[in-house]
Motif scaffolding. Sequence first.
Motif, PDB file in Angstrom:
ATOM      1  N   ALA A  31     -17.057   4.093   9.785  1.00 52.17           N
ATOM      2  CA  ALA A  31     -16.570   5.052   8.794  1.00 52.17           C
ATOM      3  C   ALA A  31     -15.052   5.079   8.889  1.00 52.17           C
ATOM      4  O   ALA A  31     -14.509   5.308   9.970  1.00 52.17           O
ATOM      5  CB  ALA A  31     -17.145   6.434   9.045  1.00 52.17           C
ATOM      6  N   ASN A  32     -14.380   4.817   7.789  1.00 52.17           N
ATOM      7  CA  ASN A  32     -12.927   4.933   7.734  1.00 52.17           C
ATOM      8  C   ASN A  32     -12.602   6.300   7.141  1.00 52.17           C
ATOM      9  O   ASN A  32     -12.841   6.539   5.952  1.00 52.17           O
ATOM     10  CB  ASN A  32     -12.314   3.849   6.865  1.00 52.17           C
ATOM     11  CG  ASN A  32     -12.540   2.468   7.423  1.00 52.17           C
ATOM     12  OD1 ASN A  32     -13.084   1.618   6.753  1.00 52.17           O
ATOM     13  ND2 ASN A  32     -12.151   2.236   8.660  1.00 52.17           N
ATOM     14  N   ILE A  33     -12.084   7.181   7.985  1.00 49.35           N
ATOM     15  CA  ILE A  33     -11.712   8.518   7.531  1.00 49.35           C
ATOM     16  C   ILE A  33     -10.274   8.430   7.055  1.00 49.35           C
ATOM     17  O   ILE A  33      -9.357   8.140   7.831  1.00 49.35           O
ATOM     18  CB  ILE A  33     -11.906   9.551   8.655  1.00 49.35           C
ATOM     19  CG1 ILE A  33     -13.393   9.566   9.059  1.00 49.35           C
ATOM     20  CG2 ILE A  33     -11.429  10.921   8.206  1.00 49.35           C
ATOM     21  CD1 ILE A  33     -13.714  10.439  10.247  1.00 49.35           C
ATOM     22  N   LEU A  34     -10.095   8.651   5.777  1.00 52.49           N
ATOM     23  CA  LEU A  34      -8.814   8.412   5.119  1.00 52.49           C
ATOM     24  C   LEU A  34      -7.928   9.649   5.157  1.00 52.49           C
ATOM     25  O   LEU A  34      -8.385  10.764   5.443  1.00 52.49           O
ATOM     26  CB  LEU A  34      -9.065   7.978   3.681  1.00 52.49           C
ATOM     27  CG  LEU A  34     -10.061   6.815   3.517  1.00 52.49           C
ATOM     28  CD1 LEU A  34     -10.404   6.602   2.061  1.00 52.49           C
ATOM     29  CD2 LEU A  34      -9.517   5.551   4.155  1.00 52.49           C
ATOM     30  N   ALA A  35      -6.676   9.438   4.821  1.00 54.75           N
ATOM     31  CA  ALA A  35      -5.725  10.539   4.713  1.00 54.75           C
ATOM     32  C   ALA A  35      -6.182  11.493   3.615  1.00 54.75           C
ATOM     33  O   ALA A  35      -6.971  11.117   2.751  1.00 54.75           O
ATOM     34  CB  ALA A  35      -4.339   9.980   4.397  1.00 54.75           C
ATOM     35  N   PRO A  36      -5.695  12.712   3.648  1.00 51.27           N
ATOM     36  CA  PRO A  36      -6.073  13.632   2.578  1.00 51.27           C
ATOM     37  C   PRO A  36      -5.784  13.040   1.201  1.00 51.27           C
ATOM     38  O   PRO A  36      -4.796  12.330   1.014  1.00 51.27           O
ATOM     39  CB  PRO A  36      -5.187  14.855   2.825  1.00 51.27           C
ATOM     40  CG  PRO A  36      -4.858  14.794   4.281  1.00 51.27           C
ATOM     41  CD  PRO A  36      -4.771  13.319   4.600  1.00 51.27           C
ATOM     42  N   VAL A  37      -6.690  13.311   0.292  1.00 51.65           N
ATOM     43  CA  VAL A  37      -6.534  12.892  -1.100  1.00 51.65           C
ATOM     44  C   VAL A  37      -6.497  14.135  -1.973  1.00 51.65           C
ATOM     45  O   VAL A  37      -7.102  15.156  -1.639  1.00 51.65           O
ATOM     46  CB  VAL A  37      -7.680  11.958  -1.562  1.00 51.65           C
ATOM     47  CG1 VAL A  37      -7.684  10.666  -0.780  1.00 51.65           C
ATOM     48  CG2 VAL A  37      -9.020  12.644  -1.460  1.00 51.65           C
ATOM     49  N   GLU A  38      -5.762  14.069  -3.054  1.00 53.91           N
ATOM     50  CA  GLU A  38      -5.759  15.157  -4.019  1.00 53.91           C
ATOM     51  C   GLU A  38      -6.800  14.830  -5.073  1.00 53.91           C
ATOM     52  O   GLU A  38      -6.725  13.793  -5.731  1.00 53.91           O
ATOM     53  CB  GLU A  38      -4.383  15.307  -4.670  1.00 53.91           C
ATOM     54  CG  GLU A  38      -4.354  16.446  -5.666  1.00 53.91           C
ATOM     55  CD  GLU A  38      -3.004  16.620  -6.329  1.00 53.91           C
ATOM     56  OE1 GLU A  38      -2.871  17.568  -7.113  1.00 53.91           O
ATOM     57  OE2 GLU A  38      -2.096  15.801  -6.073  1.00 53.91           O
ATOM     58  N   SER A  39      -7.773  15.691  -5.209  1.00 55.29           N
ATOM     59  CA  SER A  39      -8.836  15.495  -6.190  1.00 55.29           C
ATOM     60  C   SER A  39      -8.601  16.417  -7.383  1.00 55.29           C
ATOM     61  O   SER A  39      -8.424  17.627  -7.220  1.00 55.29           O
ATOM     62  CB  SER A  39     -10.201  15.809  -5.571  1.00 55.29           C
ATOM     63  OG  SER A  39     -10.486  14.924  -4.521  1.00 55.29           O
ATOM     64  N   LEU A  40      -8.581  15.827  -8.561  1.00 47.21           N
ATOM     65  CA  LEU A  40      -8.514  16.574  -9.813  1.00 47.21           C
ATOM     66  C   LEU A  40      -9.864  16.400 -10.482  1.00 47.21           C
ATOM     67  O   LEU A  40     -10.349  15.278 -10.610  1.00 47.21           O
ATOM     68  CB  LEU A  40      -7.407  16.027 -10.713  1.00 47.21           C
ATOM     69  CG  LEU A  40      -6.007  15.981 -10.109  1.00 47.21           C
ATOM     70  CD1 LEU A  40      -5.047  15.278 -11.060  1.00 47.21           C
ATOM     71  CD2 LEU A  40      -5.511  17.371  -9.778  1.00 47.21           C
TER      72      LEU A  40
END
Length: 105
Positions: A31-40
Motif C-alpha cells: 500500500a502506497n500511502i500518499l501525501a494529502p490530496v485536496e478532494s473537490l
Amino acid sequence: MSALIYAPFPDRGTARAIASKLLDERLIACANILAPVESLFVWEGQRDSAEEIGVLFKTDEKLLDQAVERLGTLHPYDTPAILGWRCDAAPRATREWLGSLGSED
C-alpha cells in the motif's frame, strides 16, 4: 496480471490501519500511502471539499474483487470512492511478486 486499487481516507492513521489489515489478510502486497490530496466533490447535491489521504494498493488480479469488497467493509466512509483496475503492463518480477499473494509461504 497485476491490479491496483485506489481509495481516499479521512486521515493517515485510518489509511495505515486498513492497509495493515489488508496486508495481514494477504489481499494486497503493498500500500502506497500518499501525501494529502485536496478532494473537490459533489455529495448529496452540495459541492464540497476535503483534505484526504490517498492510498494506492497493489494486488494480483485474482484477488482484485475480493480486496475491493473487503476494503469497502473496512472503510469508514458510508460511500467510499474505491476504484480497482487490472494492469496489463508490469515487469515479470512485479507480476510474480503480486501473483504470489494467493500461494502459501
